[in-house]
Design a protein around this motif. Sequence first.
Motif, mmCIF file in Angstrom:
data_model
loop_
_atom_site.group_PDB
_atom_site.id
_atom_site.type_symbol
_atom_site.label_atom_id
_atom_site.label_comp_id
_atom_site.label_asym_id
_atom_site.label_seq_id
_atom_site.Cartn_x
_atom_site.Cartn_y
_atom_site.Cartn_z
ATOM 1 N N LYS A 68 0.833 -1.204 0.000
ATOM 2 C CA LYS A 68 0.000 0.000 0.000
ATOM 3 C C LYS A 68 0.867 1.253 0.000
ATOM 4 O O LYS A 68 0.541 2.242 -0.669
ATOM 5 C CB LYS A 68 -0.924 -0.002 1.221
ATOM 6 C CG LYS A 68 -1.841 1.214 1.303
ATOM 7 C CD LYS A 68 -2.689 1.179 2.556
ATOM 8 C CE LYS A 68 -3.541 2.433 2.683
ATOM 9 N NZ LYS A 68 -4.349 2.434 3.931
ATOM 10 N N VAL A 104 0.529 4.312 -2.623
ATOM 11 C CA VAL A 104 0.282 5.689 -2.169
ATOM 12 C C VAL A 104 1.350 6.625 -2.723
ATOM 13 O O VAL A 104 1.047 7.727 -3.197
ATOM 14 C CB VAL A 104 0.233 5.755 -0.630
ATOM 15 C CG1 VAL A 104 0.242 7.210 -0.154
ATOM 16 C CG2 VAL A 104 -1.014 5.055 -0.109
ATOM 17 N N GLU A 133 -15.679 11.816 4.267
ATOM 18 C CA GLU A 133 -15.051 10.746 5.046
ATOM 19 C C GLU A 133 -15.139 11.101 6.522
ATOM 20 O O GLU A 133 -14.834 12.234 6.918
ATOM 21 C CB GLU A 133 -13.588 10.585 4.638
ATOM 22 C CG GLU A 133 -12.902 9.374 5.213
ATOM 23 C CD GLU A 133 -13.422 8.073 4.620
ATOM 24 O OE1 GLU A 133 -13.800 7.189 5.414
ATOM 25 O OE2 GLU A 133 -13.463 7.954 3.379
ATOM 26 N N LYS A 142 -5.529 5.912 7.557
ATOM 27 C CA LYS A 142 -6.785 6.480 7.061
ATOM 28 C C LYS A 142 -6.514 7.616 6.089
ATOM 29 O O LYS A 142 -7.205 7.753 5.067
ATOM 30 C CB LYS A 142 -7.616 6.984 8.243
ATOM 31 C CG LYS A 142 -9.029 7.410 7.865
ATOM 32 C CD LYS A 142 -9.860 6.216 7.432
ATOM 33 C CE LYS A 142 -11.313 6.570 7.271
ATOM 34 N NZ LYS A 142 -12.123 5.417 6.821
ATOM 35 N N GLU A 198 -3.943 7.899 4.161
ATOM 36 C CA GLU A 198 -3.505 7.288 2.904
ATOM 37 C C GLU A 198 -4.700 6.772 2.105
ATOM 38 O O GLU A 198 -4.717 6.853 0.871
ATOM 39 C CB GLU A 198 -2.512 6.164 3.193
ATOM 40 C CG GLU A 198 -1.164 6.677 3.690
ATOM 41 C CD GLU A 198 -0.210 5.571 4.076
ATOM 42 O OE1 GLU A 198 -0.683 4.420 4.279
ATOM 43 O OE2 GLU A 198 1.002 5.829 4.178
ATOM 44 N N ASP A 199 -5.722 6.264 2.805
ATOM 45 C CA ASP A 199 -6.950 5.854 2.111
ATOM 46 C C ASP A 199 -7.616 7.056 1.440
ATOM 47 O O ASP A 199 -8.124 6.955 0.312
ATOM 48 C CB ASP A 199 -7.929 5.211 3.099
ATOM 49 C CG ASP A 199 -7.471 3.841 3.576
ATOM 50 O OD1 ASP A 199 -6.639 3.217 2.884
ATOM 51 O OD2 ASP A 199 -7.943 3.395 4.637
ATOM 52 N N LEU A 241 -5.703 7.954 -1.760
ATOM 53 C CA LEU A 241 -6.042 7.065 -2.875
ATOM 54 C C LEU A 241 -7.448 7.358 -3.394
ATOM 55 O O LEU A 241 -7.697 7.327 -4.607
ATOM 56 C CB LEU A 241 -5.934 5.606 -2.428
ATOM 57 C CG LEU A 241 -4.522 5.108 -2.109
ATOM 58 C CD1 LEU A 241 -4.565 3.676 -1.587
ATOM 59 C CD2 LEU A 241 -3.623 5.195 -3.330
ATOM 60 N N ARG A 242 -8.362 7.646 -2.480
ATOM 61 C CA ARG A 242 -9.724 7.981 -2.889
ATOM 62 C C ARG A 242 -9.737 9.286 -3.687
ATOM 63 O O ARG A 242 -10.468 9.414 -4.682
ATOM 64 C CB ARG A 242 -10.609 8.108 -1.647
ATOM 65 C CG ARG A 242 -12.080 8.384 -1.933
ATOM 66 C CD ARG A 242 -12.737 7.239 -2.652
ATOM 67 N NE ARG A 242 -14.174 7.441 -2.756
ATOM 68 C CZ ARG A 242 -14.943 6.850 -3.657
ATOM 69 N NH1 ARG A 242 -14.410 5.998 -4.526
ATOM 70 N NH2 ARG A 242 -16.237 7.077 -3.695
#
Length: 361
Positions: free
Chosen positions: A106, A110, A231, A248, A250-251, A254-255
Amino acid sequence: MKVELHGHTSGLSAQAVRSLERLYRRRVPENVLYTPELMRHLLEASALAHRQVGVLVHRSGAVEYVLLGDATKIELPDLGRHRAAEGRFRGLRLVHTHIHGEDLTKDDIVDLVRLRLDLVCALSLSPDGELHKISYAYNVPGVPGESPYRIVGPLPPGPLDLDPGALVRGLEAELARRRRGREVTAKDGRAILVHVASSEDARQARADAEVSMRELVELARTAGVQVVDTETQVRPKLDARYVMGRGKLEDVILRAAELDAEVIVFDRNLSPAQAAAVAKLSDMKVIDRTQLILDIFAQRAESKDGKLQVELAQLKYSLPRLGQKDDSLSRLTGGIGGRGPGETTLEIGRRRARDRVTHLE
């Protein structure tokens, strides 16, 4: 060119340092991801250092950075001088080792997405230090809602059916074409709104967050921002550096890439250090609730007195951020969160900003 090793360099033997510095002598043709010589050198250096080793290779073929991580990850330096232009990638590819045989992680993805690298390649080692498998990934100019990257592999050792130069040129041409044809629905870009709460009562915290987020959505739209996603995270304790947890965040990064978002708006006030840390990790514009509200006031101020009051408020709020040593301020000035009567003043130094505050008061 200055020979410098970046990352976790402590504890290296003199032999390992010399081996790593010699990586700067390598050249990589545009039509191959890496040369056999570079691959062998990376494997040997990784075995000597007992940690991940990587290089950032420019499209010209020169090794721009030699990187050292720990056993599980590698951190990239500030790439400010390699800014990605609109419709283009960074012009750098990352080739690095994974000493425990893992595929792309991941963290790799990222870095690929947030820094808009040309490609990221992982050389996975076997227990005896030999090349075990290869995997690589690259950004793709998709449409909002589609994956912003593509992973190839793992592949067995051997020649790759890949011409990185031709691949990247084709991707950039498609990226530029899609950007020209993209409908602009908001004057200040696309944003993800983030609410982070600290509470032991997760159910009540989420109910409160829903109410607050609805208000933030309306504020963002009033400011001219297109909201593409929201979010929410509830934590026992806020993260001192990133507010939310790094994983979170990093999520969210990506989103944001998936939805083609350029801005993160926090539903709370951020300290200057937090704003700078999030901006540095995400490579996005980061603003908080107060900046958003001040931006709306700046757009609507009409009288001279009103404009001066907005300018004073903007300066007082932004003054601590003028002291940050990284380039996060450049992401805060101009457009959403940095416009209005004080926009040009936000870009001057701390001393002149203080003088202006004193004058307005």
